[in-house]
Design an enzyme around this catalytic site. Sequence first.
Site, PDB file in Angstrom:
ATOM      1  N   VAL A   1     -11.578  -5.481   4.204  1.00  0.00           N
ATOM      2  CA  VAL A   1     -13.004  -5.812   4.289  1.00  0.00           C
ATOM      3  C   VAL A   1     -13.776  -4.505   4.302  1.00  0.00           C
ATOM      4  O   VAL A   1     -13.731  -3.770   5.298  1.00  0.00           O
ATOM      5  CB  VAL A   1     -13.310  -6.648   5.554  1.00  0.00           C
ATOM      6  CG1 VAL A   1     -14.795  -6.991   5.615  1.00  0.00           C
ATOM      7  CG2 VAL A   1     -12.468  -7.928   5.584  1.00  0.00           C
TER       8      VAL A   1
ATOM      9  N   ALA B   1     -20.702  -0.959   3.125  1.00  0.00           N
ATOM     10  CA  ALA B   1     -21.552  -0.011   2.401  1.00  0.00           C
ATOM     11  C   ALA B   1     -21.470   1.383   3.017  1.00  0.00           C
ATOM     12  O   ALA B   1     -21.606   2.389   2.315  1.00  0.00           O
ATOM     13  CB  ALA B   1     -22.990  -0.514   2.392  1.00  0.00           C
TER      14      ALA B   1
ATOM     15  N   CYS C   1      -8.755  -1.943   6.712  1.00  0.00           N
ATOM     16  CA  CYS C   1      -7.609  -2.316   5.887  1.00  0.00           C
ATOM     17  C   CYS C   1      -7.140  -3.739   6.188  1.00  0.00           C
ATOM     18  O   CYS C   1      -7.315  -4.252   7.301  1.00  0.00           O
ATOM     19  CB  CYS C   1      -6.427  -1.393   6.153  1.00  0.00           C
ATOM     20  SG  CYS C   1      -6.684   0.313   5.677  1.00  0.00           S
TER      21      CYS C   1
ATOM     22  N   GLU D   1      -4.143  -4.765   6.713  1.00  0.00           N
ATOM     23  CA  GLU D   1      -3.108  -4.838   7.754  1.00  0.00           C
ATOM     24  C   GLU D   1      -3.738  -4.933   9.144  1.00  0.00           C
ATOM     25  O   GLU D   1      -3.304  -5.716   9.990  1.00  0.00           O
ATOM     26  CB  GLU D   1      -2.193  -3.622   7.689  1.00  0.00           C
ATOM     27  CG  GLU D   1      -1.388  -3.516   6.398  1.00  0.00           C
ATOM     28  CD  GLU D   1      -2.100  -2.740   5.295  1.00  0.00           C
ATOM     29  OE1 GLU D   1      -3.352  -2.743   5.257  1.00  0.00           O
ATOM     30  OE2 GLU D   1      -1.401  -2.143   4.469  1.00  0.00           O
TER      31      GLU D   1
ATOM     32  N   CYS E   1      -1.323   2.344   5.136  1.00  0.00           N
ATOM     33  CA  CYS E   1      -1.787   3.715   5.399  1.00  0.00           C
ATOM     34  C   CYS E   1      -1.329   4.150   6.792  1.00  0.00           C
ATOM     35  O   CYS E   1      -0.866   3.342   7.605  1.00  0.00           O
ATOM     36  CB  CYS E   1      -3.301   3.801   5.262  1.00  0.00           C
ATOM     37  SG  CYS E   1      -4.220   3.165   6.684  1.00  0.00           S
TER      38      CYS E   1
ATOM     39  N   CYS F   1      -2.824   2.254   9.735  1.00  0.00           N
ATOM     40  CA  CYS F   1      -2.264   0.908   9.902  1.00  0.00           C
ATOM     41  C   CYS F   1      -0.835   0.954  10.449  1.00  0.00           C
ATOM     42  O   CYS F   1      -0.443   0.088  11.236  1.00  0.00           O
ATOM     43  CB  CYS F   1      -2.308   0.145   8.588  1.00  0.00           C
ATOM     44  SG  CYS F   1      -3.977  -0.346   8.148  1.00  0.00           S
TER      45      CYS F   1
HETATM   46  O1  LIG Z   1      -2.413  -0.225   2.699  1.00  0.00           O
HETATM   47  C1  LIG Z   1      -3.611  -0.293   2.437  1.00  0.00           C
HETATM   48  C2  LIG Z   1      -4.265   0.666   1.650  1.00  0.00           C
HETATM   49  C3  LIG Z   1      -5.611   0.496   1.398  1.00  0.00           C
HETATM   50  N1  LIG Z   1      -6.268  -0.581   1.898  1.00  0.00           N
HETATM   51  C4  LIG Z   1      -7.685  -0.795   1.561  1.00  0.00           C
HETATM   52  C5  LIG Z   1      -8.694   0.088   2.227  1.00  0.00           C
HETATM   53  C6  LIG Z   1      -9.818   0.051   1.225  1.00  0.00           C
HETATM   54  O2  LIG Z   1     -10.584  -1.131   1.386  1.00  0.00           O
HETATM   55  C7  LIG Z   1      -9.117  -0.039  -0.110  1.00  0.00           C
HETATM   56  C8  LIG Z   1      -8.993   1.277  -0.840  1.00  0.00           C
HETATM   57  O3  LIG Z   1      -8.423   2.249  -0.009  1.00  0.00           O
HETATM   58  O4  LIG Z   1      -7.838  -0.575   0.172  1.00  0.00           O
HETATM   59  C9  LIG Z   1      -5.646  -1.513   2.670  1.00  0.00           C
HETATM   60  O5  LIG Z   1      -6.230  -2.513   3.082  1.00  0.00           O
HETATM   61  N2  LIG Z   1      -4.329  -1.323   2.949  1.00  0.00           N
HETATM   62 ZN   LIG Z   2      -4.600   1.001   6.505  1.00  0.00          ZN
END
Ligand SMILES: O=c1ccn([C@H]2C[C@H](O)[C@@H](CO)O2)c(=O)[nH]1
Ligand SMILES: [Zn+2]
Length: 165
Positions: free
Chosen positions: A64, A67, A74, A76, A109, A112
């Site tokens: 989610v 802006a 993320c 996760e 990441c 997470c």
């Molecule tokens: O493991 C990951 C890597 C990235 N993102 C999201 C963060 C952001 O909204 C988009 C680009 O980084 O992806 C996740 O949700 N999980």
């Molecule tokens: Zn993450």
Amino acid sequence: MTTPTKGHSRHDTALIHGLSASDVQKLSETCIEAKGRAYCPYSHFRVGCSILLTNGTVVQGANVENAAYPVGTCAERVTVATAVVQGAKKGDIRAVAVATDISPPASPCGMCRQFLREFCELNMPILMYDKDGKCTVMTLEQLLPMSFGPEKLLSTEDIQHGLSQ
Ligand SMILES: O=c1ccn([C@H]2C[C@H](O)[C@@H](CO)O2)c(=O)[nH]1
Ligand SMILES: [Zn+2]
């Protein structure tokens, strides 16, 4: 330490991590479906996540964005936090699955990985699905070696009284 299991069939994956074939099927379907609910108008990088609890329940989430870019969250962390507020305790989380539109698949990441560390066992499998639905599996410990967790801060007595949960 074992090497990551890459590109196994659903059945092989299940054998390796003690998940049933239907558990793996449920995880793959729900994380891929959750990817469709991502709010990512800035990166256009969709991430879906699903968590299988020991009681068979699945919790879903997606990334989610915002802006004010760094405020975005993320998939996760959205999903684990949802499971936690629904009452999931450490030990209730059987597996985490993540789906993206890239290959090889994205892995959680660093932030997470640490967030997962708070609520998941180190040997918990993390299933990472690529754009074609191919799965790579690694444990949390493989993704986050020598990790720092709540038991490092809390006394044994605190843990016995459930304050770590
Ligand atoms: O493991 C990951 C890597 C990235 N993102 C999201 C963060 C952001 O909204 C988009 C680009 O980084 O992806 C996740 O949700 N999980
Ligand atoms: Zn993450």
